[in-house]
Design an enzyme around this catalytic site. Structure first.
Site, PDB file in Angstrom:
ATOM      1  N   GLY A  43       0.838  -1.034   0.427  1.00  0.00           N
ATOM      2  CA  GLY A  43       0.496   0.102  -0.365  1.00  0.00           C
ATOM      3  C   GLY A  43       0.924   0.971  -0.003  1.00  0.00           C
ATOM      4  O   GLY A  43       0.808   2.101  -0.810  1.00  0.00           O
ATOM      5  N   ASP A  64      10.642  -7.189  -1.949  1.00  0.00           N
ATOM      6  CA  ASP A  64       9.042  -7.872  -1.103  1.00  0.00           C
ATOM      7  C   ASP A  64       8.860  -9.993  -1.221  1.00  0.00           C
ATOM      8  O   ASP A  64       9.501  -9.841  -3.206  1.00  0.00           O
ATOM      9  CB  ASP A  64       7.991  -7.135  -1.939  1.00  0.00           C
ATOM     10  CG  ASP A  64       6.395  -7.762  -1.365  1.00  0.00           C
ATOM     11  OD1 ASP A  64       5.994  -7.934  -0.764  1.00  0.00           O
ATOM     12  OD2 ASP A  64       5.783  -6.124  -0.042  1.00  0.00           O
ATOM     13  N   SER A  71      -7.422  -9.264  -1.959  1.00  0.00           N
ATOM     14  CA  SER A  71      -7.647  -7.988  -1.664  1.00  0.00           C
ATOM     15  C   SER A  71      -6.396  -6.379  -1.324  1.00  0.00           C
ATOM     16  O   SER A  71      -7.012  -5.567  -0.974  1.00  0.00           O
ATOM     17  CB  SER A  71      -7.721  -9.079  -0.225  1.00  0.00           C
ATOM     18  OG  SER A  71      -6.095  -9.070   0.437  1.00  0.00           O
ATOM     19  N   LEU A  73      -5.289  -4.982  -3.834  1.00  0.00           N
ATOM     20  CA  LEU A  73      -6.146  -3.782  -5.416  1.00  0.00           C
ATOM     21  C   LEU A  73      -6.804  -2.397  -4.376  1.00  0.00           C
ATOM     22  O   LEU A  73      -6.243  -2.061  -5.853  1.00  0.00           O
ATOM     23  CB  LEU A  73      -6.490  -4.893  -6.094  1.00  0.00           C
ATOM     24  CG  LEU A  73      -5.535  -6.170  -7.109  1.00  0.00           C
ATOM     25  CD1 LEU A  73      -6.123  -6.490  -8.442  1.00  0.00           C
ATOM     26  CD2 LEU A  73      -4.148  -6.304  -7.326  1.00  0.00           C
ATOM     27  N   LYS A  86       4.985  -9.721  -5.942  1.00  0.00           N
ATOM     28  CA  LYS A  86       4.786  -7.856  -5.501  1.00  0.00           C
ATOM     29  C   LYS A  86       5.814  -7.388  -6.258  1.00  0.00           C
ATOM     30  O   LYS A  86       5.925  -6.244  -7.046  1.00  0.00           O
ATOM     31  CB  LYS A  86       4.610  -7.440  -4.290  1.00  0.00           C
ATOM     32  CG  LYS A  86       3.602  -8.050  -3.865  1.00  0.00           C
ATOM     33  CD  LYS A  86       3.108  -7.046  -2.643  1.00  0.00           C
ATOM     34  CE  LYS A  86       1.381  -8.118  -1.813  1.00  0.00           C
ATOM     35  NZ  LYS A  86       1.480  -7.374  -0.626  1.00  0.00           N
ATOM     36  N   ASP A 130       5.118  -3.763   7.533  1.00  0.00           N
ATOM     37  CA  ASP A 130       3.928  -3.504   8.026  1.00  0.00           C
ATOM     38  C   ASP A 130       4.042  -4.372   9.635  1.00  0.00           C
ATOM     39  O   ASP A 130       3.164  -4.586  10.176  1.00  0.00           O
ATOM     40  CB  ASP A 130       2.445  -3.513   7.256  1.00  0.00           C
ATOM     41  CG  ASP A 130       2.444  -5.519   7.073  1.00  0.00           C
ATOM     42  OD1 ASP A 130       3.789  -5.706   7.434  1.00  0.00           O
ATOM     43  OD2 ASP A 130       1.303  -5.655   6.437  1.00  0.00           O
ATOM     44  N   ASN A 131       4.994  -4.761   9.731  1.00  0.00           N
ATOM     45  CA  ASN A 131       5.176  -5.117  11.403  1.00  0.00           C
ATOM     46  C   ASN A 131       6.533  -4.599  11.711  1.00  0.00           C
ATOM     47  O   ASN A 131       7.684  -4.512  11.261  1.00  0.00           O
ATOM     48  CB  ASN A 131       5.834  -6.546  11.027  1.00  0.00           C
ATOM     49  CG  ASN A 131       6.447  -6.542   9.961  1.00  0.00           C
ATOM     50  OD1 ASN A 131       7.810  -7.230  10.863  1.00  0.00           O
ATOM     51  ND2 ASN A 131       6.155  -7.076   8.854  1.00  0.00           N
ATOM     52  N   CYS A 187      -4.066  -4.862   9.456  1.00  0.00           N
ATOM     53  CA  CYS A 187      -4.625  -4.582   8.681  1.00  0.00           C
ATOM     54  C   CYS A 187      -5.940  -5.252   8.352  1.00  0.00           C
ATOM     55  O   CYS A 187      -6.931  -4.998   7.590  1.00  0.00           O
ATOM     56  CB  CYS A 187      -3.441  -4.473   7.158  1.00  0.00           C
ATOM     57  SG  CYS A 187      -4.480  -3.745   5.814  1.00  0.00           S
TER      58      CYS A 187
END
Length: 238
Positions: A43, A64, A71, A73, A86, A130-131, A187
């Site tokens: 994101g 990545d 989910s 997109l 990704k 995100d971690n 998320c």
């Protein structure tokens, strides 16, 4: 250096930068020389990658190990095909947007063993993961290598951006050691508004361009926060 020279196509492509006071040819050449690593092509990484590629960063590394799922997109807008890596998908996007950018794809999970080698050689790192475990690892490695780090984070309707540089306030000053991922909403469990990642990711790209070109005042020792529901920005120092 000859490698800094802009081709006729690049001169036309970056025309609005070249006439921009404070940027000009020197700023654009600095972007072309820059080697920037984006950790996470999700994101936050999506707008970061799009705008840095569009701006003409010479070498763009993308880390990545995940694959694109349906989910993703609604917010990870550089991807369109599910089931592929990704990093690979992001690389395709960059090549299509700007053939003058060299892309280095790192389709692997960052660990304490491989992170120093992956980050070594880059001038700047942007982390949109995100971690906290990965974020701490990236921050510690950047600190050890003396590489500036642009850090962004989002949750539900809110986000924040800051910049860590050698000799400045450290990641641990903002995120104490006792902080844990269990303290933060995920998320998957709490959801996230798609455009929020665009707001924060674009701000991260802006900080990267400022650091590379020397324009303006980066967010060093300052956190810029965004309240998406209220439509308000605020700032605090640490």
């Amino acid at each position: 250096m000859a490698s800094d020279l802009l081709s006729p196509d690049e001169t036309n492509r970056y025309a609005r930068h070249l006439v921009l006071k404070g940027m000009g040819g020197a700023g654009q050449q600095a972007l072309k020389r820059a080697k920037v690593l984006v950790v996470g092509a999700g994101g936050l990484g999506s707008p970061v990658i799009a705008y840095l590629a569009g701006a003409g960063v010479g070498t763009l590394g993308i880390v990545d190990h995940d694959t694109v799922s349906l989910s993703n997109l609604h917010r990870q807008v550089i991807h369109s095909e599910t089931g592929i890596g990704k990093a690979e998908s992001a690389g395709r996007f960059v090549h299509a947007l700007n053939p003058h950018v060299s892309v280095v794809v790192h389709s692997e999970e960052l660990t304490s063993a491989n992170t120093p080698a992956i980050l070594d050689g880059y001038d700047l790192v942007l982390d949109g993961t995100d971690n906290l475990g990965t974020r701490r690892l990236v921050a510690a490695t950047c600190e050890a290598l003396g590489v500036p780090l642009v850090s962004g984070a989002v949750s539900m309707f809110d986000g924040q951006v800051t910049v860590f540089v050698p000799g400045g306030p450290r990641f641990a000053d903002l995120y104490p050691e006792e902080a844990d991922d269990t303290d933060l909403p995920s998320c998957e469990a709490s959801g996230i508004l798609g455009p929020l990642t665009g707001v924060i990711g674009t701000l991260m790209a802006m900080e990267a361009v400022k650091l590379i070109t020397g324009i303006g005042e980066p967010l060093i020792g300052r956190v810029l926060t965004y309240d998406g529901k209220g439509g308000r920005f605020s700032e605090f120092s640490y």
